[in-house]
Scaffold this motif. Structure first.
Motif, PDB file in Angstrom:
ATOM      1  N   TYR A 166       3.856   9.388   1.847  1.00 38.36           N
ATOM      2  CA  TYR A 166       4.146  10.923   1.900  1.00 38.36           C
ATOM      3  C   TYR A 166       5.692   9.867   2.783  1.00 38.36           C
ATOM      4  N   LEU A 167       5.636   8.841   2.385  1.00 40.35           N
ATOM      5  CA  LEU A 167       6.611   8.207   3.002  1.00 40.35           C
ATOM      6  C   LEU A 167       7.174   8.354   1.553  1.00 40.35           C
ATOM      7  N   ARG A 168       9.897   8.512   2.119  1.00 41.28           N
ATOM      8  CA  ARG A 168      10.580   8.532   0.827  1.00 41.28           C
ATOM      9  C   ARG A 168      10.456   7.551  -0.126  1.00 41.28           C
TER      10      ARG A 168
ATOM     11  N   PRO B 200       3.794   1.099  -3.797  1.00 41.65           N
ATOM     12  CA  PRO B 200       2.572   1.847  -4.562  1.00 41.65           C
ATOM     13  C   PRO B 200       1.854   2.946  -4.678  1.00 41.65           C
ATOM     14  N   SER B 201       1.256   3.754  -3.071  1.00 42.04           N
ATOM     15  CA  SER B 201       0.928   4.562  -2.577  1.00 42.04           C
ATOM     16  C   SER B 201       1.333   6.281  -3.880  1.00 42.04           C
ATOM     17  N   ASN B 202       2.087   5.668  -3.302  1.00 39.17           N
ATOM     18  CA  ASN B 202       3.318   7.465  -4.308  1.00 39.17           C
ATOM     19  C   ASN B 202       3.765   7.126  -5.340  1.00 39.17           C
ATOM     20  N   HIS B 203       3.387   6.057  -6.141  1.00 42.58           N
ATOM     21  CA  HIS B 203       3.437   5.904  -7.285  1.00 42.58           C
ATOM     22  C   HIS B 203       1.725   5.646  -7.812  1.00 42.58           C
TER      23      HIS B 203
ATOM     24  N   ASN C 209       8.904  -2.499  -4.285  1.00 42.30           N
ATOM     25  CA  ASN C 209       9.595  -2.151  -2.056  1.00 42.30           C
ATOM     26  C   ASN C 209       8.740  -2.750  -1.060  1.00 42.30           C
ATOM     27  N   VAL C 210       7.074  -3.436  -1.766  1.00 44.81           N
ATOM     28  CA  VAL C 210       6.365  -4.136  -0.696  1.00 44.81           C
ATOM     29  C   VAL C 210       6.796  -5.771  -0.866  1.00 44.81           C
ATOM     30  N   GLU C 211       6.982  -6.089  -2.023  1.00 46.89           N
ATOM     31  CA  GLU C 211       7.647  -8.149  -2.138  1.00 46.89           C
ATOM     32  C   GLU C 211       8.277  -8.632  -3.308  1.00 46.89           C
ATOM     33  N   VAL C 212       9.453  -9.258  -3.174  1.00 45.72           N
ATOM     34  CA  VAL C 212      10.010  -9.921  -3.755  1.00 45.72           C
ATOM     35  C   VAL C 212       9.603 -11.196  -4.018  1.00 45.72           C
TER      36      VAL C 212
END
Length: 242
Positions: free
Chosen positions: A133-135, A139-142, A194-197
């Motif tokens: 549900y995050l804008r 990975p989850s919304n992808h 967006n999770v980690e670089v």
């Protein structure tokens, strides 16, 4: 005669399955008497270079991993240790090359999940649905928008609404995830950045950019991407089945 032909055909196919031949390894890494004597440096160097991702050797000390996995047996180790204090003969070189080639040929792995690799299946579906549900891309919304079909995603949503997951629910989830990591569209670099670089994300980004990506490469990229996205919910990647 027919049986003999089948056996020969299978042998030929098995011979073609190794990633690199003994002579190719010798040439590629300039294996010589000094390389053989310094086997404790040579083997880790070659194994690391020939691994698509570090999880192929457990991301740990290479020699320790080869011992634990059975790629180096007691006789191999005894022979290797003897090389430090002897004049290297052509026979020693030949045997060393055989041991090295055997270790490299056992590296390729095509990871997939078993039920026991899911440490907290209920927690996993909860966080996947919550993050979907995050804008901000993640990975989850992808997965929800680009990877899973509508009915597949609804199965995950339904699992998240349950108080707990049974063994059959866990198997259902595991089968869905294994389907997802086979798909070309599973890994999206923007969502994972967006999770980690980190070096491990950069590693799979670079592999995913290769032209003519193989099925094995895609599977490894996607399996590692799944683990990176939700590390607390899975056992370490090298513990997954292959």
């Amino acid at each position: 005669m027919k049986k003999l032909a089948i056996v020969l055909m299978l042998a030929a196919l098995m011979g073609c399955s190794s990633t690199i031949s003994r002579q190719e390894l010798v040439t590629k890494y300039n294996i010589n008497k000094e390389s053989v004597k310094n086997w404790d440096k040579t083997i880790p160097l070659v194994v690391e270079k020939e691994s698509l991702i570090e999880d192929w050797y457990g991301g740990e000390d290479v020699l320790l991993y080869l011992r634990k996995s059975g790629s180096l047996n007691d006789k191999d180790v005894e022979f290797l240790k003897s090389l430090k204090t002897k004049n290297i003969t052509p026979e020693d070189e030949e045997r060393f090359e055989e041991i090295l080639t055997k270790a490299v040929s056992k590296l390729p792995r095509e990871f997939y999940l078993k039920d026991e690799n899911l440490k907290d299946p209920k927690g996993l579906v909860d966080i996947m649905v919550r993050q979907s549900y995050l804008r901000m891309d993640n990975p989850s919304n992808h997965i929800a928008k680009e990877v899973a079909t509508e009915s597949e995603w609804q199965e995950i949503v339904a699992l998240s609404k349950q108080k707990d997951l049974s063994e059959s629910d866990t198997k259902k989830l595991r089968k869905l995830l294994n389907k997802f990591i086979k798909r070309q569209e599973f890994f999206d670099s923007k969502s994972w950045y967006n999770v980690e670089v980190s070096p491990r994300v950069i590693e799979i980004v670079n592999i995913s950019k290769k032209e003519n990506e193989t099925k094995l490469e895609r599977n490894n990229v996607n399996a590692k991407a799944l683990y990176i996205a939700y590390p607390e919910y899975f056992s370490k990647l090298d513990k997954w089945d292959d």
